[in-house]
Write a protein that holds these residues in place. Structure first.
Motif, PDB file in Angstrom:
ATOM      1  N   GLU A 450      73.656  -8.970  14.492  1.00  0.00           N
ATOM      2  CA  GLU A 450      74.109 -10.675  13.581  1.00  0.00           C
ATOM      3  C   GLU A 450      73.574 -10.811  12.985  1.00  0.00           C
ATOM      4  OE1 GLU A 450      74.316 -13.886  12.617  1.00  0.00           O
ATOM      5  OE2 GLU A 450      72.226 -13.758  13.118  1.00  0.00           O
ATOM      6  N   CYS A 451      74.357 -11.237  11.332  1.00  0.00           N
ATOM      7  CA  CYS A 451      73.866 -11.291  10.018  1.00  0.00           C
ATOM      8  C   CYS A 451      72.090 -11.986   9.699  1.00  0.00           C
ATOM      9  CB  CYS A 451      74.796 -11.137   9.104  1.00  0.00           C
ATOM     10  SG  CYS A 451      74.260 -11.240   7.547  1.00  0.00           S
ATOM     11  N   HIS A 452      72.490 -13.198  10.319  1.00  0.00           N
ATOM     12  CA  HIS A 452      71.183 -13.872   9.784  1.00  0.00           C
ATOM     13  C   HIS A 452      70.492 -13.804  10.716  1.00  0.00           C
ATOM     14  CE1 HIS A 452      74.699 -16.391   7.619  1.00  0.00           C
ATOM     15  NE2 HIS A 452      74.654 -16.645   8.415  1.00  0.00           N
ATOM     16  N   GLU A 475      68.886 -16.827   1.454  1.00  0.00           N
ATOM     17  CA  GLU A 475      70.472 -17.641   0.993  1.00  0.00           C
ATOM     18  C   GLU A 475      71.427 -16.716   1.286  1.00  0.00           C
ATOM     19  OE1 GLU A 475      70.408 -18.453  -3.115  1.00  0.00           O
ATOM     20  OE2 GLU A 475      68.694 -19.827  -2.937  1.00  0.00           O
ATOM     21  N   PRO A 476      72.306 -17.652   2.910  1.00  0.00           N
ATOM     22  CA  PRO A 476      73.431 -16.591   3.004  1.00  0.00           C
ATOM     23  C   PRO A 476      74.864 -17.558   2.618  1.00  0.00           C
ATOM     24  CG  PRO A 476      72.339 -18.319   4.696  1.00  0.00           C
ATOM     25  CD  PRO A 476      71.825 -18.042   3.680  1.00  0.00           C
ATOM     26  N   PRO A 481      77.632 -17.874  12.554  1.00  0.00           N
ATOM     27  CA  PRO A 481      76.850 -16.317  12.377  1.00  0.00           C
ATOM     28  C   PRO A 481      77.632 -16.143  12.363  1.00  0.00           C
ATOM     29  CG  PRO A 481      76.420 -18.257  13.989  1.00  0.00           C
ATOM     30  CD  PRO A 481      77.140 -18.640  13.149  1.00  0.00           C
ATOM     31  N   PHE A 482      77.473 -14.443  11.351  1.00  0.00           N
ATOM     32  CA  PHE A 482      78.595 -13.251  11.555  1.00  0.00           C
ATOM     33  C   PHE A 482      77.834 -12.334  12.074  1.00  0.00           C
ATOM     34  CE2 PHE A 482      79.548  -9.979   9.275  1.00  0.00           C
ATOM     35  CZ  PHE A 482      81.086  -9.638   9.192  1.00  0.00           C
ATOM     36  N   ALA A 514      69.965 -12.651   0.324  1.00  0.00           N
ATOM     37  CA  ALA A 514      71.456 -13.413   0.067  1.00  0.00           C
ATOM     38  C   ALA A 514      72.395 -12.056   0.487  1.00  0.00           C
ATOM     39  CB  ALA A 514      71.512 -13.482  -0.838  1.00  0.00           C
ATOM     40  N   SER A 515      72.939 -13.161   1.863  1.00  0.00           N
ATOM     41  CA  SER A 515      74.143 -12.122   2.379  1.00  0.00           C
ATOM     42  C   SER A 515      75.379 -12.905   2.601  1.00  0.00           C
ATOM     43  CB  SER A 515      73.744 -12.215   3.500  1.00  0.00           C
ATOM     44  OG  SER A 515      74.000 -13.320   4.456  1.00  0.00           O
TER      45      SER A 515
END
Length: 603
Positions: A450-452, A475-476, A481-482, A514-515
């Motif tokens: 999960e990215c975050h 800073e997403p 959720p990803f 960041a993502s």
């Protein structure tokens, strides 16, 4: 009696008995009680005779047995340099006799025992991996009949107790058991893992099995004390057992106790043991035997290279001499073929000259590599000594009588000690990771991510390294959720390394992680942007090479970004410096594939 055996063996053409005569002579030589210098001469002569006989008669195992006798003789008399030379001699013998796996295996095992006896666990680990690699690849039944349980147990000690890597090593150790001692070693390691994970029923079970085995003193002389200290951690009496803990015979067991204390809230006791471990490490850095071992090992490697170059040069010289004879003979016999022969001669001479140039270039590369190694050793000495000095200094301040410092100051000292301990651990982890990659032991395993969560965890692990006044934030692109498939541990390792580098070089401003999933379709794109002093465009690729540091006075080995690049390559990912970013500071980009056609099976 020995002379009669030799005469009888030769009379009956019994080569086996003749070979046994020479090994028996060496066995007798090592048992003599003579002047050391005189006895060394006898042992060396007997070993030379065994080597000659084993090569001549075809009994290579007799030479390995003789090396075992000589190794024990030198090791027990404290002459470790001779033991290292003997291990190298055995390795060369194995190469000369059909690349014999058994000889290479025994040579690696000797080097493990030598370095472990000097508490040099970094070099010991290198030869553990080498021995296991020989075992895994070999089809020789002599090698396959050896027990590798102890090697896997020793390797598990290099990882965090209870971690996946430690569990894999212990699982392989269990699969390879051949004796009751092997089972006892596994039980000892399982008890440590269960204790660290606070699984008390499982720990008690393994502990009781170990304590009930009369052979425990063979594998762990201070085993009962070790379990007694662990019990005190769980029953709340650890504070009164710290002096007893110093009686543990193995540094790795003492380190385990320190980790267990820290994990269970005994912070001051953990700091006390870490201080003692630090002093042991400092003493080891100045240990003459260890320095001699390293010097002898380097000298042997250099001598082997020189011998190879001389052999190739002699071969070329012999080829030229043969060519001269052919030319002269041909001139006397057939003048008509003079032009053809001279042309062939010139061609061969050019080839020889080209080969010599190649050898010279190889020698120059070897010298350059030796210089690079020396520079790295000097750099590592500085990098290790800096946190060690800080740990010792602040530990000494904490040891002053109560009232010398306020509670806030003591908390600050403790924080400095922990930070420097973690810094030292990161330096050693970088070296171990680089070694794992060189030995193809580094693995990538795919699972759901999960990215975050990954980004927040990386920031949580790195923000304590921020310099005063610097802000770190995430800073997403989207708060939703990803999820995607990759190796979360490797992604976190790269993100933490990028954030840690940014902390080192940013003294004011901010660091932003960041993502995004839209910037580069098919990839999760992570960026780390800082407001430090930046990186020149012409160094954008150089910084990903090993041991490259743009600022010599900044802490680190110069391995971090190189390791990140290698991990990314194994994941089919990309990591690079964004040279188009010109707003002050630097921006690193890490792209992880998320589409099915970009994900391969785990390496």
């Amino acid at each position: 009696a020995s002379d009669s055996l030799l005469a009888c063996a030769r009379e009956h053409n019994d080569t086996r008995a003749e070979s046994l005569y020479y090994t028996a002579a060496l066995r007798d030589a090592v048992k003599l009680q003579l002047d050391p210098e005189q006895q060394d001469i006898l042992v060396d002569e007997a070993l030379d005779a065994v080597e000659d006989a084993s090569s001549r008669l075809g009994y290579t195992q007799d030479f390995y047995y003789a090396c075992d006798l000589a190794h024990n003789y030198y090791f027990n008399s404290g002459r470790l340099n001779r033991s290292v030379e003997l291990a190298q001699r055995m390795y060369n013998y194995a190469l000369e006799h059909g690349n014999d796996d058994f000889g290479k295996w025994m040579s690696s095992r000797y080097m493990v025992s030598l370095y472990v006896s000097q508490h040099d666990y970094v070099n010991a680990r290198r030869f553990i991996v080498q021995a296991l690699d020989t075992y895994e690849r070999s089809l020789d039944p002599m090698v396959k009949n050896q027990s590798v349980t102890r090697l896997y147990c020793d390797l598990a000690d290099y990882y965090l107790p209870g971690s996946d890597s430690a569990k894999i090593c212990i699982s392989k150790a269990l699969d390879s058991r051949r004796s009751g001692l092997d089972s006892l070693r596994c039980c000892y390691m399982q008890a440590k893992g269960a204790a660290f994970l606070s699984n008390l029923p499982e720990y008690w079970s393994y502990r009781d099995q170990c304590l009930g085995n009369p052979s425990l003193s063979v594998i762990a002389p201070s085993g009962p004390l070790f379990f007694d200290i662990i019990d005190s951690v769980f029953d709340g009496s650890a504070d009164s057992r710290m002096e007893d803990a110093l009686g543990l015979s193995r540094v790795l067991d003492l380190k385990f106790i320190a980790r267990l204390l820290e994990k269970n809230g005994y912070r001051n006791d953990a700091l006390f043991l870490f201080k003692e471990i630090t002093e042991k490490l400092q003493n080891q850095l100045s240990n003459n035997n260890l320095s001699s071992l390293t010097e002898v090992e380097a000298k042997i490697g250099h001598m082997a290279l020189e011998a190879k170059l001389k052999e190739q040069e002699a071969s070329a010289q012999r080829a030229r001499q043969l060519l001269y004879i052919v030319v002269i003979s041909t001139l006397l016999l057939v003048v008509a073929f003079l032009l053809v022969i001279m042309s062939s001669y010139r061609t061969k001479r050019l080839q020889d000259a080209s080969r010599i140039e190649e050898l010279k270039e190889a020698n120059e590369r070897a010298i350059a590599a030796d210089k690079a190694k020396s520079h790295f050793v000097q750099n590592m000495s500085h990098e290790v000594r800096t946190p060690l000095n800080a740990i010792v200094g602040f530990s000494q301040l904490l040891a002053l009588p109560d009232g010398s410092f306020s509670t806030e100051e003591k908390e600050s000292f403790s924080s400095h000690i922990i930070n420097n301990t973690q810094m030292l651990t990161m330096l050693l982890d970088d070296i171990i990771n680089a070694s794992d990659m060189d030995n193809n032991m580094y693995r990538v395993r795919y699972e759901n991510c999960e990215c975050h969560f990954l980004c927040k965890a990386a920031i949580s692990s790195s923000e304590h390294r921020l310099q005063p006044g610097v802000e770190m934030r995430y800073e997403p692109e989207s708060k939703e959720p990803f999820n995607f498939r990759s190796d979360p541990r490797r992604i976190q390792q790269i993100l933490i390394n990028m954030l840690t580098n940014a902390c080192k070089h940013t003294v004011q401003g901010s660091i932003v992680l960041a993502s995004s999933t839209s910037v580069n379709p098919g990839y999760v794109t992570f960026t780390v942007t800082d407001t430090g002093h930046g990186i020149p465009d012409d160094q954008a690729e150089a910084i990903f090479e090993r041991f490259v540091k743009l600022e010599e006075f900044v802490q680190g080995t110069g391995l971090g970004l190189s390791i990140c690049r290698e991990i990314a390559t194994r994941m089919n990912a990309k990591i690079y410096l964004d040279t188009s970013y010109k707003e002050g500071g630097a921006r690193f980009v890490f792209m992880v594939p998320v589409t099915d056609n970009q994900i391969t099976s785990s390496i």
